[in-house]
Design a protein around this motif. Structure first.
Motif, short mmCIF file in Angstrom:
data_model
loop_
_atom_site.label_atom_id
_atom_site.label_comp_id
_atom_site.label_asym_id
_atom_site.label_seq_id
_atom_site.Cartn_x
_atom_site.Cartn_y
_atom_site.Cartn_z
N CYS A 81 0.89 -1.20 0.08
CA CYS A 81 -0.11 0.13 -0.07
C CYS A 81 0.81 1.40 0.09
O CYS A 81 0.55 2.15 -0.71
CB CYS A 81 -1.01 0.05 1.27
SG CYS A 81 -2.35 -1.18 0.92
N ARG A 133 0.56 3.79 -3.11
CA ARG A 133 0.39 5.30 -2.61
C ARG A 133 1.15 6.42 -3.07
O ARG A 133 1.14 7.20 -3.59
CB ARG A 133 0.14 5.64 -0.89
CG ARG A 133 -1.18 5.44 -0.56
CD ARG A 133 -1.20 5.70 1.02
NE ARG A 133 -0.39 5.11 1.86
CZ ARG A 133 -0.46 3.84 2.45
NH1 ARG A 133 -1.84 3.36 2.50
NH2 ARG A 133 0.38 3.42 3.35
N LEU A 192 -3.38 4.50 -5.72
CA LEU A 192 -4.74 4.36 -4.85
C LEU A 192 -5.81 5.57 -4.96
O LEU A 192 -6.94 5.28 -4.23
CB LEU A 192 -4.32 3.95 -3.43
CG LEU A 192 -3.50 2.81 -3.05
CD1 LEU A 192 -3.10 2.50 -1.77
CD2 LEU A 192 -4.29 1.53 -3.81
N LYS A 248 -8.65 7.51 -6.23
CA LYS A 248 -10.02 7.10 -6.90
C LYS A 248 -9.89 7.16 -8.43
O LYS A 248 -9.45 8.25 -8.95
CB LYS A 248 -11.34 7.92 -6.30
CG LYS A 248 -11.28 7.55 -4.83
CD LYS A 248 -12.37 8.47 -4.15
CE LYS A 248 -12.56 8.21 -2.85
NZ LYS A 248 -13.58 8.74 -2.05
N HIS A 294 -9.21 0.76 -0.83
CA HIS A 294 -8.72 2.07 -0.89
C HIS A 294 -9.96 2.95 -1.75
O HIS A 294 -9.79 4.05 -2.54
CB HIS A 294 -7.57 2.46 -1.47
CG HIS A 294 -6.52 2.17 -0.31
ND1 HIS A 294 -6.12 0.78 -0.05
CD2 HIS A 294 -6.28 2.73 0.66
CE1 HIS A 294 -5.27 0.72 1.00
NE2 HIS A 294 -5.30 1.86 1.53
N LYS A 295 -11.13 2.24 -2.18
CA LYS A 295 -12.18 3.01 -2.89
C LYS A 295 -13.06 3.99 -2.14
O LYS A 295 -12.81 4.07 -1.09
CB LYS A 295 -13.01 1.96 -3.45
CG LYS A 295 -12.46 1.22 -4.74
CD LYS A 295 -13.62 0.54 -5.42
CE LYS A 295 -13.02 0.07 -6.52
NZ LYS A 295 -13.96 -0.58 -7.41
#
Length: 191
Positions: free
Chosen positions: A149, A153, A158, A160, A190-191
């Motif tokens: 993650c 990131r 990640l 949207k 992560h939505k």
């Protein structure tokens, strides 16, 4: 810059190799110090394999992002175990610049350790310190399973609006491999 993406299974096998190398060398640590964050996971596995009860941690912050370092490492979590008079093994996931290992080794020595050795899964030749126990030598950036993650990131994967196919395509351009099922679940998270 290239990327390496070891799997959990590969890491587990590498830690077994590390334990075998330590045993074959005849070094008997009485205490293991894991460098937070990634080094702790490896240290914990090693203590289990080598049947060592005493495990401590120290946290050193150095990286700001992928390939971005602060000027110098800073201890943000002091050593959590007493190492006075003990044979100590310091463990990290990777020795990049070597400055983190240098700072932690100095702290362990200052606290009275009888002997200090270090172990890593990945060593980069530019490091100012060569650990005593090394499994891989590389110049690539290593992306461990516990930091996917963070990596995603760093490259805004990640955010949207990006779907699985788009992220996979971008990772493919970078030659970064990640299991489709894991990537899909991380993107859902992560939505």
């Amino acid at each position: 810059m290239g990327f390496l993406t070891p799997s959990w299974k590969e890491i587990h096998l590498d830690v077994v190799k590390l334990a075998q190398a330590i045993t074959a060398n005849g070094y008997t640590p009485e205490s293991v110090v894991g460098i937070l964050r990634g080094g702790y996971l490896i240290a914990r596995m090693l203590t289990d394999m080598l049947n060592i009860e005493d495990i401590g941690v120290v946290e050193v912050k150095f990286y700001k992002g992928i390939g971005e370092r602060a000027e110098r490492p800073i201890i943000t979590q002091p050593l959590t175990t007493d190492v006075k008079g003990k044979n100590v093994l310091i463990v990290d996931d990777v020795a990049d610049s070597g400055r983190t290992l240098e700072v932690v080794s100095e702290q362990v020595r200052l606290r009275g350790a009888r002997s200090v050795k270090s172990a890593v899964l990945y060593y980069k030749p530019k490091s100012i310190i060569k650990p005593d126990f090394i499994i891989h030598v590389t110049e690539d950036w290593v992306i461990f399973p516990w930091e996917w993650c963070e990596f995603l990131r760093s490259f805004n994967f990640l955010k949207k609006g990006l779907n699985l196919s788009e992220v996979k395509q971008e990772l493919h351009k970078m030659n970064v491999l990640i299991d489709d099922d894991i990537l899909q679940e991380v993107l859902k998270l992560h939505k």
